[in-house]
Design a protein around this motif. Structure first.
Motif, PDB file in Angstrom:
ATOM      1  N   PRO A   1       0.843  -1.204   0.000  1.00 14.37           N
ATOM      2  CA  PRO A   1       0.000   0.000   0.000  1.00 14.37           C
ATOM      3  C   PRO A   1       0.878   1.255   0.000  1.00 14.37           C
ATOM      4  CG  PRO A   1      -0.691  -1.552   1.708  1.00 14.37           C
ATOM      5  CD  PRO A   1       0.617  -2.040   1.183  1.00 14.37           C
TER       6      PRO A   1
ATOM      7  N   SER B   1     -13.845   2.243  -6.816  1.00 12.12           N
ATOM      8  CA  SER B   1     -13.238   1.251  -5.936  1.00 12.12           C
ATOM      9  C   SER B   1     -12.152   1.901  -5.075  1.00 12.12           C
ATOM     10  CB  SER B   1     -12.631   0.126  -6.776  1.00 12.12           C
ATOM     11  OG  SER B   1     -11.913  -0.769  -5.968  1.00 12.12           O
ATOM     12  N   GLY B   2     -12.214   1.668  -3.778  1.00 16.37           N
ATOM     13  CA  GLY B   2     -11.219   2.208  -2.855  1.00 16.37           C
ATOM     14  C   GLY B   2     -11.659   3.468  -2.144  1.00 16.37           C
TER      15      GLY B   2
ATOM     16  N   ARG C   1     -10.454   7.572   1.535  1.00 19.22           N
ATOM     17  CA  ARG C   1     -10.195   6.238   0.980  1.00 19.22           C
ATOM     18  C   ARG C   1     -10.350   5.165   2.043  1.00 19.22           C
ATOM     19  NH1 ARG C   1      -4.888   4.094   2.150  1.00 19.22           N
ATOM     20  NH2 ARG C   1      -3.751   5.561   3.442  1.00 19.22           N
TER      21      ARG C   1
ATOM     22  N   VAL D   1      -6.161   0.337   0.912  1.00 14.04           N
ATOM     23  CA  VAL D   1      -5.929   0.464  -0.526  1.00 14.04           C
ATOM     24  C   VAL D   1      -4.769   1.416  -0.801  1.00 14.04           C
ATOM     25  CG1 VAL D   1      -8.335  -0.009  -1.072  1.00 14.04           C
ATOM     26  CG2 VAL D   1      -7.600   2.347  -0.750  1.00 14.04           C
ATOM     27  N   ASN D   2      -4.277   1.341  -2.034  1.00 15.25           N
ATOM     28  CA  ASN D   2      -3.157   2.165  -2.465  1.00 15.25           C
ATOM     29  C   ASN D   2      -3.623   3.605  -2.675  1.00 15.25           C
ATOM     30  OD1 ASN D   2      -1.222   3.473  -4.323  1.00 15.25           O
ATOM     31  ND2 ASN D   2      -0.233   1.472  -4.327  1.00 15.25           N
TER      32      ASN D   2
END
Length: 1024
Positions: free
Chosen positions: A38, A173-174, A286, A290-291
């Protein structure tokens, strides 16, 4: 040669294919981990801070303090582990800020705080609806902060922004949540007319009672039969606006007779400007796992697509804060600095080795070690953030050290007897320095142990993530140096390891000079001792000149301007003030190097953020001076640049005592004194001008005559001025819509209208507000602050070309002229306390690190005296740090102290190898001096190589402007500390470590001989 010491090397040489496959696997795992790790700005850390918010609008600060703040403080004070408790009481409610020890679980403390508050809930006002307990984590910060502006009217744009901007981003997403603020959905307003109510003999209490019973839908149970159960749900919901308008109030009056019912936008209580246009705010958050960069990239792409759509033509979506940009900038700075440092290190290695294949083999330890580090961090559950990247960058210059030492040792063994089998030469060369390189790596790693297991503060918690990256990478470099490097060397001609005849070290003037000077040092131990003491004593001068300062994390990308309103004013008046200031700033946009201006304001507060151009030529302080020169003057405000924290160029002190009024009086004496202190600017207290409030004193006898209590009257006035929320309207195509009952707008701006509000009805006569209350205008404070359950007032200032330490000394001298009454005290602000605490902890951890290094070396050498020779290199490295700080004009900061901590683990490495090799020779007393001299000469080249690679790896950081996260503390002091300390320590250690070793060895031998003679003498007189 012991089998254990060269076991890994022997195994690698015996199983070359297996070793290559494992190395290749580690390389691929590291590359895969680089994508799987991450990527975030800060590691996921729960900050040990809580904020308790108790909304209680409509009260005075004094009443909030008495009824809400103090009871909550008393309850929370019984919790263990609290280090600080601050509170603020204002007309909106109470806020209590708590800081707990880092060693405590924030989750359990949050649960305990809720339990403590629940236990005293009966002591709090009945109309205090909810109390919120917020906890802080680095993962709770928004990754993107945006401002939306347009020449179009955006005040009615909630549906557009919610449906076509907010919701599409939420679906990415995220993304965990998106907050849209500064614009509200439309609502149904029942706008009452006080005149019509009076003419129809309708009072507020009667109307409120009727409206509260309407618009319902309840579950009334079920009807059961033999074969089914049917739910019963009585419904009386509004289905359209006419249902509301046609509501019957009494036999002859409908709601439409006394009010208008229609959709309206909520009246603005606050506003924002971006580039002189009305603006709306939006924050994107976020998910924690997640990244960061990937999520931010997806959001940015979506925003770009939305901005190009027809619906958003003419709307500007401005990215104000982007965590991903900070991470990418920081990563770019580190990669650039690391790349330059790696090239310089490679160049230095090549200059010494003068053989490209051998140089490349030594340098291979860097990529392999970094890949192993990334794989290790991924498996251990760590993320790749600005702190771990900082650790990797600091380690890059040290990753070749073990490889250089082992390569030189193998070359020395080959030079002695090139006829031996190549594997035997390599194994013996590795084993000869194996224990020394393991110990050297261990000492570099062990300096971080006190920070990991010792007292927990923000500095040590964050430093742990730096340490993990450094320790894993150094362990990986040791593994590579003992396995892959020997295997690669076994596949080449070892003759290439030896310098060519024309480049032979023995023929170099530098080596001949070092040999002559070292022999002189070893032959003149007393004179050398005096010189060593003089060098050590010389530290007193730079140490007295170099000052402590944590003011190295200033955000150079923006300036904040606080307007300091002198009261509470209509939003339109505050906006006129803001417009005038923004006209001035944009009129000098090029001069001030301003890119954009964002302003937030409400009826009692205004603040502008000036975003500066990238690559600006002027410094922040210079731009501030230019803005001050012709800054507009205002009758209702005194604009000043906002205080910065102590870590970003600010200073403060707190006055404490029982009375807020007296504290304000004392602050009026202190502020002029501090304003005269050289280096302090924007001096003022946190208290704003006193406000005025209209106090309504209820005549209890009159109220009781009409069957009303004081609380009834107060509640009716509150409904008239602030409105009343009713059950929501659920049949709107856009979803649920709030319904609010309000009086006409003129009521808020007319005291005469307020007095005529119909309160109740008596004998067919309307009783108005003025029949029941007496009106008085009184002064009041906006806020009441408390620190650790004592009333307090903070006075702050920004620093101008002085350090935080100098500011503290000057403030202390200025405050000596202030005589405070009994019961009143002052103390320097939290920034001073935190700096002192962090420095004290770092000093303790440094001393513990020295003790641990000594323990490791004592175990290695089986001696209590010899480690002292190597410890001297630590002492003289610190001498070098202070002199280098003095020469470069660098202040001692926490980053500088971290540099010293890392330095302590590095400088002992060469001394460990040197003394280990001398001990392996086991020289006799008469040969000791010659053996020491010969081994020092042999070690000169690898010492210079390892030091040069480490120093040059730090040069780009020392000379560049890289900051942690792009806007945090500068890497400069850390790099300068390592460069100055390591360079100076290397020069002195090349002479002082062998000199001190010789002195201590002779002392030990003389002591041993003396003890032997004394024992022999004693046996002559003491019978056995």
């Amino acid at each position: 040669m012991s089998t254990s010491s060269s076991g890994l090397t022997a195994l690698a040489l015996k199983r070359p294919v297996t070793t290559f496959m494992i190395a290749l696997s580690m390389l691929l795992l590291g590359l895969a981990s680089a994508r799987l790790l991450p990527l975030e700005k800060f590691p996921g850390i729960d900050i040990p801070e809580m904020y308790i918010n108790a909304p209680y609008p409509g009260s005075s600060p004094a009443e909030v303090e008495r009824l809400v703040t103090k009871p909550i403080e008393e309850a929370l004070a019984t919790m263990s582990g609290i280090t600080r408790m601050n509170s603020n009481s204002n007309e909106h409610g109470a806020g209590v800020f708590i800081e707990v020890e880092w060693s405590k679980s924030l989750t359990s403390k949050g649960i305990e705080a809720r339990e403590k508050i629940d236990a005293i809930r009966h002591l709090l006002p009945e109309d205090l609806e909810r109390i919120f307990v917020y906890q802080f984590s680095t993962s709770d910060m928004p990754i993107l902060t945006m401002r939306i502006s347009s020449e179009r009217e955006l005040r009615n744009s909630y549906d557009l922004l919610n449906n076509f901007l907010k919701k599409p981003i939420e679906r990415i997403s995220g993304v965990s949540k998106v907050e849209l603020y500064g614009v509200d959905p439309r609502q149904i307003i029942i706008r009452l007319s006080s005149d019509r109510m009076a003419s129809h003999n309708i009072n507020v209490a009667q109307l409120t009672a009727v409206l509260s019973k309407q618009n319902f839908s309840i579950n009334a149970g079920a009807i059961k039969s033999d074969n089914q159960t049917m739910r019963v749900s009585p419904q009386g919901e509004y289905t359209n606006l006419n249902d509301i308008r046609n509501l019957k109030i009494n036999d002859h009056v409908y709601l439409s007779d006394i009010a208008t019912v229609k959709y309206e936008q909520k009246e603005l209580e606050e506003a924002r400007h971006l580039n002189q246009s009305f603006a709306i705010g939006m924050d994107v958050f976020r998910e924690s796992s997640v990244n960061l960069v990937d999520v931010a990239s997806r959001v940015s792409t979506t925003i770009d697509e939305i901005a190009r759509s027809d619906k958003f033509q003419g709307i500007d979506i401005f990215l104000m804060d982007d965590q991903a940009k900070g991470v990418k900038d920081s990563l770019g700075d580190l990669l650039q600095a690391g790349g330059i440092g790696a090239i310089l290190s490679f160049a230095v290695l090549y200059l010494f080795i003068r053989n490209t294949p051998v140089t490349l083999l030594v340098v291979t330890s860097v990529p392999f070690s970094i890949c192993l580090t990334l794989a290790g961090m991924h498996l251990m559950g760590y993320s790749l953030n600005i702190l771990s990247m900082m650790g990797l960058l600091l380690a890059v210059g040290m990753l070749v050290d073990n490889s250089v030492v082992i390569t030189e040792s193998i070359a020395a063994q080959y030079k002695k007897d090139p006829t031996k089998p190549i594997n035997q030469i390599i194994e013996f060369g590795v084993s000869k320095v194996s224990l020394a390189v393991i110990t050297g790596t261990a000492t570099t790693m062990i300096v971080f142990l006190p920070n990991i297991i010792g007292e927990k503060v923000q500095l040590t918690i964050f430093l742990e993530h730096v340490a993990i990256a450094i320790c894993i990478s150094l362990a990986a470099s040791l593994l590579v140096a003992k396995t892959l490097l020997p295997l690669l060397l076994s596949r080449m001609d070892l003759q290439k390891l030896l310098p060519k005849e024309k480049n032979n070290d023995a023929n170099k003037p530098s080596r001949r000079y070092y040999q002559r000077s070292l022999d002189w040092v070893l032959h003149h131990p007393k004179i050398t001792g005096v010189i060593a003491i003089i060098i050590l004593a010389s530290t007193a001068f730079p140490a007295s000149v170099v000052t402590s300062d944590n003011n190295n994390s200033d955000d150079t990308t923006r300036i904040r301007l606080h307007y300091h309103l002198k009261g509470q004013y209509p939003l339109e008046e505050v906006e006129k003030l803001v417009n005038k200031m923004e006209d001035y700033l944009y009129g000098n946009q090029e001069k001030f190097e301003i890119d954009s201006v964002y302003t937030y304001f409400n009826t009692e507060y205004a603040n502008s953020t000036l975003l500066l151009k990238e690559g600006k030529a002027k410094s922040v302080d210079e731009i501030k001076r230019l803005i001050r020169e012709e800054m507009p003057k205002f009758a209702i405000a005194e604009p000043q640049f906002s205080w910065r924290s102590a870590s970003a160029g600010g200073a403060s002190l707190s006055l404490t005592g029982p009375s807020t009024d007296k504290l304000i009086e004392l602050s009026d004496q202190v502020i002029p004194l501090l304003s005269q202190v050289e280096g302090l600017t924007d001096v003022r207290s946190e208290v704003d001008e006193q406000q005025q409030e209209m106090v309504l004193i209820v005549d209890r006898q009159k109220a009781s005559r009409y069957n009303l209590s004081s609380q009834d009257v107060a509640s009716l006035v509150s409904n008239a001025l602030r409105g009343r929320n009713l059950r929501s309207f659920r049949h709107d195509p856009q979803g649920e819509v709030r319904i609010e009952m309000l009086f006409e707008r003129e009521l808020k701006y007319s005291l005469a209208k307020l007095k005529q509000i119909p309160i109740t009805q008596f004998n067919d006569q309307i009783i108005t507000l003025e029949n029941l209350v007496r009106f008085e205008v009184r002064p009041r404070l906006n806020n009441i602050w408390r620190q650790n359950r004592m009333t307090s007032l903070k006075i702050g200032a920004n620093l101008d070309d002085i350090t935080i330490e100098q500011a503290g000394d000057r403030i202390k001298r200025a405050m000596e002229n202030v005589n405070l009454p009994q019961g009143y005290n002052w103390k320097l602000g939290q920034g001073f306390e935190r700096q002192q605490q962090e420095q004290n902890i770092m000093l303790v951890n440094m001393m513990l690190a020295v003790a641990m290094i000594y323990i490791v070396m004592a175990a290695l050498f089986e001696s209590l005296l010899l480690p002292a020779a190597i410890i001297s290199s630590i002492i003289y490295s610190i001498v070098g740090v202070f002199w280098f700080f003095l020469v470069t004009g660098t202040n001692m900061s926490v980053m500088g102290m971290i540099g010293i901590l890392i330095l302590m683990g590095i400088v002992v490495n060469n001394g460990i190898v040197l003394i280990d090799q001398i001990n392996q020779m086991s020289p006799k007393r008469e040969e000791l001096e010659k053996v020491v001299s010969d081994i020092c000469i042999t070690r000169l080249r690898p010492v210079l190589m390892t030091v040069a690679t480490t120093v040059l790896g730090m040069v780009p950081l020392a000379m560049g402007s890289a900051q942690i996260g792009g806007d945090g503390p500068s890497y400069g002091p850390l790099a300068i500390a390592i460069i100055g300390g390591l360079s100076f320590s290397t020069i002195t250690s090349l002479y002082l470590v062998p000199w001190l070793y010789l002195v201590l060895s002779k002392t030990a031998l003389n002591t041993s001989v003396g003890v032997g003679k004394a024992s022999k003498f004693a046996r002559r007189f003491i019978p056995s």
